[in-house]
Design an enzyme around this catalytic site. Structure first.
Site, mmCIF file in Angstrom:
data_model
loop_
_atom_site.group_PDB
_atom_site.id
_atom_site.type_symbol
_atom_site.label_atom_id
_atom_site.label_comp_id
_atom_site.label_asym_id
_atom_site.label_seq_id
_atom_site.Cartn_x
_atom_site.Cartn_y
_atom_site.Cartn_z
ATOM 1 N N PHE A 247 -9.647 -6.760 -2.976
ATOM 2 C CA PHE A 247 -8.475 -6.057 -3.501
ATOM 3 C C PHE A 247 -8.864 -5.215 -4.720
ATOM 4 O O PHE A 247 -10.021 -5.144 -5.107
ATOM 5 C CB PHE A 247 -7.372 -7.067 -3.855
ATOM 6 C CG PHE A 247 -6.545 -7.522 -2.669
ATOM 7 C CD1 PHE A 247 -6.999 -7.401 -1.361
ATOM 8 C CD2 PHE A 247 -5.285 -8.091 -2.876
ATOM 9 C CE1 PHE A 247 -6.223 -7.821 -0.277
ATOM 10 C CE2 PHE A 247 -4.506 -8.516 -1.803
ATOM 11 C CZ PHE A 247 -4.968 -8.389 -0.497
ATOM 12 N N SER A 248 -7.832 -4.636 -5.337
ATOM 13 C CA SER A 248 -8.052 -3.614 -6.367
ATOM 14 C C SER A 248 -8.811 -4.100 -7.589
ATOM 15 O O SER A 248 -8.774 -5.282 -7.941
ATOM 16 C CB SER A 248 -6.716 -3.037 -6.806
ATOM 17 O OG SER A 248 -6.250 -2.188 -5.797
ATOM 18 N N ASP B 296 -4.515 1.897 -3.151
ATOM 19 C CA ASP B 296 -4.790 2.143 -4.574
ATOM 20 C C ASP B 296 -6.131 2.796 -4.918
ATOM 21 O O ASP B 296 -7.167 2.443 -4.355
ATOM 22 C CB ASP B 296 -4.820 0.807 -5.339
ATOM 23 C CG ASP B 296 -3.696 -0.111 -4.987
ATOM 24 O OD1 ASP B 296 -2.776 0.305 -4.281
ATOM 25 O OD2 ASP B 296 -3.743 -1.276 -5.419
ATOM 26 N N GLN C 165 -8.877 1.350 -2.081
ATOM 27 C CA GLN C 165 -8.514 0.304 -1.130
ATOM 28 C C GLN C 165 -8.542 0.929 0.267
ATOM 29 O O GLN C 165 -7.898 1.962 0.503
ATOM 30 C CB GLN C 165 -7.115 -0.246 -1.453
ATOM 31 C CG GLN C 165 -7.083 -1.098 -2.700
ATOM 32 C CD GLN C 165 -7.713 -2.469 -2.467
ATOM 33 O OE1 GLN C 165 -7.089 -3.369 -1.943
ATOM 34 N NE2 GLN C 165 -8.969 -2.621 -2.864
ATOM 35 N N TRP D 131 -7.174 3.883 6.727
ATOM 36 C CA TRP D 131 -6.134 3.636 5.713
ATOM 37 C C TRP D 131 -6.698 3.628 4.300
ATOM 38 O O TRP D 131 -7.774 3.081 4.053
ATOM 39 C CB TRP D 131 -5.497 2.277 5.997
ATOM 40 C CG TRP D 131 -4.700 1.720 4.859
ATOM 41 C CD1 TRP D 131 -5.195 1.077 3.752
ATOM 42 C CD2 TRP D 131 -3.285 1.761 4.688
ATOM 43 N NE1 TRP D 131 -4.158 0.712 2.919
ATOM 44 C CE2 TRP D 131 -2.967 1.119 3.464
ATOM 45 C CE3 TRP D 131 -2.227 2.272 5.468
ATOM 46 C CZ2 TRP D 131 -1.669 0.975 2.999
ATOM 47 C CZ3 TRP D 131 -0.929 2.122 4.997
ATOM 48 C CH2 TRP D 131 -0.659 1.483 3.778
HETATM 49 C C1 FRU Z 1 -1.063 -2.586 -4.949
HETATM 50 C C2 FRU Z 1 -1.771 -3.739 -4.277
HETATM 51 C C3 FRU Z 1 -2.628 -4.490 -5.286
HETATM 52 C C4 FRU Z 1 -3.659 -5.138 -4.434
HETATM 53 C C5 FRU Z 1 -3.877 -4.109 -3.355
HETATM 54 C C6 FRU Z 1 -4.177 -4.688 -2.012
HETATM 55 O O1 FRU Z 1 -0.792 -1.511 -4.142
HETATM 56 O O2 FRU Z 1 -0.820 -4.584 -3.682
HETATM 57 O O3 FRU Z 1 -1.907 -5.383 -6.100
HETATM 58 O O4 FRU Z 1 -4.826 -5.436 -5.148
HETATM 59 O O5 FRU Z 1 -2.690 -3.336 -3.282
HETATM 60 O O6 FRU Z 1 -4.559 -3.687 -1.112
#
Ligand code: FRU
Length: 496
Positions: free
Chosen positions: A98-99, A39, A55, A36
């Site tokens: 996360f991002s 972002d 991500q 998968w």
């Molecule tokens: C956006 C998001 C971000 C987060 C990430 C988690 O698509 O929800 O806000 O950091 O994806 O995978």
């Protein structure tokens, strides 16, 4: 139970990712090495090449414990996978890395700033989101001992520590650093926070850069803030949007605001707003400045509201990045063009001028799944305008996707209902477009599993993914009424 160590992820992606044949992936859009992808993260030009992190959940084609995958490129069109760089293996990011974004440090190392998420209270407990740092050389990155560098105590009063994420970092003229981070008030409305740092590691709250007044969804994810053509531009991806005419749709959307940064108040003052993409699949874009000064954007070519769409074929990867797009401001609006390097990979030019279109028509040489088409449509007779113009593509006896344009309503529709999806997700979107008496200019870029339509020289863009088997290569034209078309088609990357 999956092991969340980076070593494990690297061994897994190398072993399993290498088994995926290139023929089952898009030709020039980035996909995850395996599993998968959401972002774009840490999009940067570093030590002579472009880096894209993303991500990533390698073990499955569903969102789960977030890692950062990694790929590099010399032209933003050919990508080489590198080993993943972050895994959720520390107490402060055990629920996910996360991002975030990337910047080069004065000593030549690269700093990644990302959101570390931990959960308290078991699987059904709450997220705690903090900002963390890792430093590396373009291949291997070490998490900073002082992580997290920003947490709940760095939030202004009334903001939630459960939604505090997606730092976008940049250098200031005086050699310092700034970053903008998404957060939200207790009433769920998004807020963007500005922080500053002298060294990239120790951060201080500066101001509320911008705030959601209730017009653009609730939480604001993945901000980006940059100068462009004498203006300042703020990108956000809001969750839970309400529709507004044909400009914004329900669900997860993208908003571009153009205005200026008030240095004194440290606040962004917007003067104009618009959607970034008017199609189905686009979210969380990040931009960079290329060495020759172009502002280039890549977004996640997917959307949370449609990402469960499945077809008849299981794939070992899920998620694509959009085409890199060059940004500019014209007439106060954001314009997007496919990155100019794409034209280096054109071949097999086929051109037709003044083609009358009414009944269904195909044209010799116009077909394929990795193509670029420049299409100009006009009425045969302005006194008797056509009612509808249809372009079908990725077509075979069973499947097709289409664009249709109705000049009397000024609506362009993208529709993939017949593309092979077995789910009742969003398959159509309409956008209000500018035209003069039914004259419209479309630049359509197809890769194996996507379409990106640049309308009127990039004044608007509509993007959608499609699942149709790559063997469906048909392209056809039809009009309700009498239209005339000029078309230039190129194969891209000499696939066809
Ligand atoms: C956006 C998001 C971000 C987060 C990430 C988690 O698509 O929800 O806000 O950091 O994806 O995978």
């Amino acid at each position: 139970m999956v092991n969340h160590s980076l070593i494990f992820a690297r061994a897994y992606e190398k072993e399993e990712g290498s088994k995926i044949p290139a023929s089952s992936r898009p030709i020039f859009h980035l996909t995850p090495w395996i599993g998968w992808m959401n972002d774009p993260n840490g999009f940067s030009y570093y030590h002579g090449q472009y880096h894209m992190f993303y991500q990533y959940h390698p073990y499955d084609t569903e969102w789960n414990a977030m890692h950062w995958g990694h790929a590099v490129s010399h032209d933003l069109l050919h990508w080489t996978y590198l080993p993943a760089v972050l895994a959720p293996d520390s107490p402060y990011d055990s629920f996910g890395c996360f991002s975030g974004s990337a910047i080069e440090l004065p000593d030549g190392q690269q700093l990644l700033m990302y959101t570390g998420v931990r959960k308290e209270g078991g699987a059904k407990g709450k997220d705690y989101q903090t900002q963390c740092i890792a430093v590396g050389d373009g291949l291997d990155y070490k998490k900073f001992k002082g992580n997290p560098v920003l947490g709940a105590s760095d939030l202004p009063e009334g903001l939630s520590p459960h939604d505090f994420r997606d730092p976008k970092i940049w250098r200031t003229k005086d050699g310092g650093y700034r970053c903008v981070i998404g957060a939200r008030r207790m009433d769920k409305r998004g807020v963007l926070l500005l922080y500053s740092s002298e060294d990239g590691f120790s951060w201080k709250f500066e101001s509320i850069l911008a705030e959601n007044d209730g017009r653009f969804g609730l939480m604001w994810e993945c901000p980006d803030f940059f100068p462009l053509d004498g203006k300042d531009v703020l990108f956000v991806s809001p969750q839970d949007m309400l529709p507004e005419g044909f400009e914004y749709h329900n669900g997860n959307g993208t908003v571009c605001q153009i205005g200026y940064f008030d240095e004194e108040a440290k606040r962004f003052i917007p003067e104009h707003h618009q959607a970034i993409d008017y199609g189905i699949d686009f979210y969380a874009p990040q931009t960079i400045l290329t060495p020759d000064g172009r502002r280039v954007m890549i977004g996640w070519m997917q959307n949370w509201d449609t990402c469960k769409m499945t077809g008849y074929e299981e794939r070992p990867w899920f998620g694509q990045m959009s085409l890199p797009r060059e940004l500019s401001i014209r007439n106060g609006r954001l314009y997007q063009q496919p990155i100019r390097e794409l034209s280096l990979y054109r071949s097999h030019k086929v051109e037709y001028k003044d083609v009358p279109v009414s009944e269904l028509k195909t044209l010799p040489g116009i077909e394929g799944r990795s193509v670029e088409m420049d299409i100009r449509i006009r009425p045969e007779n302005t006194e008797d305008p056509y009612l509808k113009f249809i372009i079908r593509f990725a077509q075979d006896d069973h499947y097709y996707s289409m664009l249709s344009f109705r000049p009397h309503e000024s609506l362009l529709k993208i529709d993939r209902k017949f593309s092979g999806s077995r789910r009742a997700y969003i398959h159509q979107r309409r956008s209000q477009v500018a035209h003069e008496n039914g004259e419209i200019h479309l630049r359509v870029i197809l890769d194996r599993f996507s379409v990106e339509v640049f309308i009127n020289d990039g004044e608007q863009v509509m993007t959608a993914t499609i699942l149709t088997d790559a063997s469906a290569k048909g392209i056809s034209f039809e009009a309700d009424g009498r239209a005339v078309m000029d078309i230039t088609k190129y194969s891209l990357f000499a696939e066809e």
